[in-house]
Design an enzyme around this catalytic site. Sequence first.
Site, PDB file in Angstrom:
ATOM      1  N   SER A  65      40.831  43.255  32.518  1.00 54.62           N
ATOM      2  CA  SER A  65      41.858  42.393  31.903  1.00 54.62           C
ATOM      3  C   SER A  65      42.794  41.720  32.906  1.00 54.62           C
ATOM      4  CB  SER A  65      42.687  43.184  30.901  1.00 54.62           C
ATOM      5  OG  SER A  65      41.989  43.281  29.691  1.00 54.62           O
ATOM      6  N   LYS A  68      42.361  38.129  33.135  1.00 53.39           N
ATOM      7  CA  LYS A  68      42.847  37.231  32.074  1.00 53.39           C
ATOM      8  C   LYS A  68      44.005  36.357  32.541  1.00 53.39           C
ATOM      9  CE  LYS A  68      41.609  40.489  28.342  1.00 53.39           C
ATOM     10  NZ  LYS A  68      42.167  41.527  27.451  1.00 53.39           N
ATOM     11  N   TYR A 193      32.297  35.656  30.361  1.00 48.23           N
ATOM     12  CA  TYR A 193      33.469  36.553  30.254  1.00 48.23           C
ATOM     13  C   TYR A 193      33.208  37.900  30.934  1.00 48.23           C
ATOM     14  CZ  TYR A 193      36.959  39.616  28.032  1.00 48.23           C
ATOM     15  OH  TYR A 193      37.960  40.539  27.807  1.00 48.23           O
ATOM     16  N   TYR A 245      49.472  45.322  27.642  1.00 42.31           N
ATOM     17  CA  TYR A 245      49.035  45.495  26.242  1.00 42.31           C
ATOM     18  C   TYR A 245      50.216  45.852  25.349  1.00 42.31           C
ATOM     19  CZ  TYR A 245      44.937  46.612  29.167  1.00 42.31           C
ATOM     20  OH  TYR A 245      43.982  46.637  30.131  1.00 42.31           O
ATOM     21  N   VAL A 263      41.291  47.835  32.187  1.00 44.73           N
ATOM     22  CA  VAL A 263      40.745  49.161  31.851  1.00 44.73           C
ATOM     23  C   VAL A 263      39.974  49.826  32.993  1.00 44.73           C
ATOM     24  CG1 VAL A 263      40.637  48.997  29.332  1.00 44.73           C
ATOM     25  CG2 VAL A 263      38.739  48.147  30.709  1.00 44.73           C
TER      26      VAL A 263
HETATM   27  N1  GLN Z   1      36.341  43.555  29.810  1.00 41.45           N
HETATM   28  C1  GLN Z   1      37.231  44.343  29.030  1.00 41.45           C
HETATM   29  C2  GLN Z   1      37.038  44.083  27.549  1.00 41.45           C
HETATM   30  O1  GLN Z   1      36.927  42.973  27.156  1.00 41.45           O
HETATM   31  C3  GLN Z   1      38.639  44.079  29.429  1.00 41.45           C
HETATM   32  C4  GLN Z   1      39.628  44.882  28.619  1.00 41.45           C
HETATM   33  C5  GLN Z   1      40.766  45.415  29.398  1.00 41.45           C
HETATM   34  O2  GLN Z   1      40.750  45.526  30.620  1.00 41.45           O
HETATM   35  N2  GLN Z   1      41.741  45.866  28.664  1.00 41.45           N
HETATM   36  O3  GLN Z   1      37.012  44.984  26.757  1.00 41.45           O
END
Ligand code: GLN
Length: 309
Positions: A65, A68, A193, A245, A263
Amino acid sequence: MLCQTSDELQHFVEEAKKHTKEGKVANYIPELGKANPDQLSIAIHYPDGRCISAGDIQTKMTLQSISKVISLAFVLMDRGFRYVFERVGMEPTGDPFNSIAKLETMAPAKPLNPMINAGALVVTHMIKGDTVQDRFNRLLRFIRGLADDPSIDYCERVARSEFETADLNRALCYFLKQHHIITEDVETLLDLYTKQCAIEMNCLDLARIGLIFAMDGKDPLTGKQIMPDDVARICKTFMVTCGMYNASGEFAIKIGIPAKSGVSGGIMGAVPGRFGIGIYGPALDDKGNSVAGIKLLELLSKNYQLSMF
Ligand code: GLN
């Protein structure tokens, strides 16, 4: 006062490392489940070029994430603010990062922000280029420029592992496609992605990228403006409101640093005008944030008064 030496940092790492036991590594992406939960590393990159670090600093993490916020910066530059924010919102959700709930209850079905999976998928959808390869290479080049490290690449195993198991993200994509927020083939978007999320680096590179955000998009070492200051400002604001988050509020109160987690156990921090932080600690709390990484930031923030508020 700032943390000056790697030895000082080492002391905080040892303290925070005690908390790795309270967390678990993510295993919904099977490859991530192989990480060593006891690891913890940190790097701090200052604008004068000094970099201090401690822990298992050579271990690489995939961005997950954290990517992002970087893809958001890239797409804002590619498409402009108006185009992007017509398709993704600016509000925190208070829900887990992979939640589908608000997509259904909000009208139009526009994801609330670019830091949740639904919003990030829309952002990745907006990356320009003719093929996945082309779009991915453009993003990768941007990330290499941010870190000033041309060797950065993605981890094929992690990308494949996520691609093969990403049914919840598929569901989000199909929902968004039904509502014309995305228009491309779902498998194509997921291919891009999952590669984006699997871009891999160590905490030193991550701190270097955090530094660019901290310095309003300008690389203080090369003098290059890598992204417009407005883009960096928007990204940092999202890091404060949604970067951790549904723990972003508590994080802002306790730590007060714009930060983005993933994550894999990574956290990128950008202390405005001061320095960049890269952390890796794969044991996660129940919201998906690095448990020891947060502890470490808490210790640093208290000791060196890092909160921006
Ligand atoms: N690639 C992970 C997903 O889409 C990223 C989520 C994250 O790091 N919270 O679930």
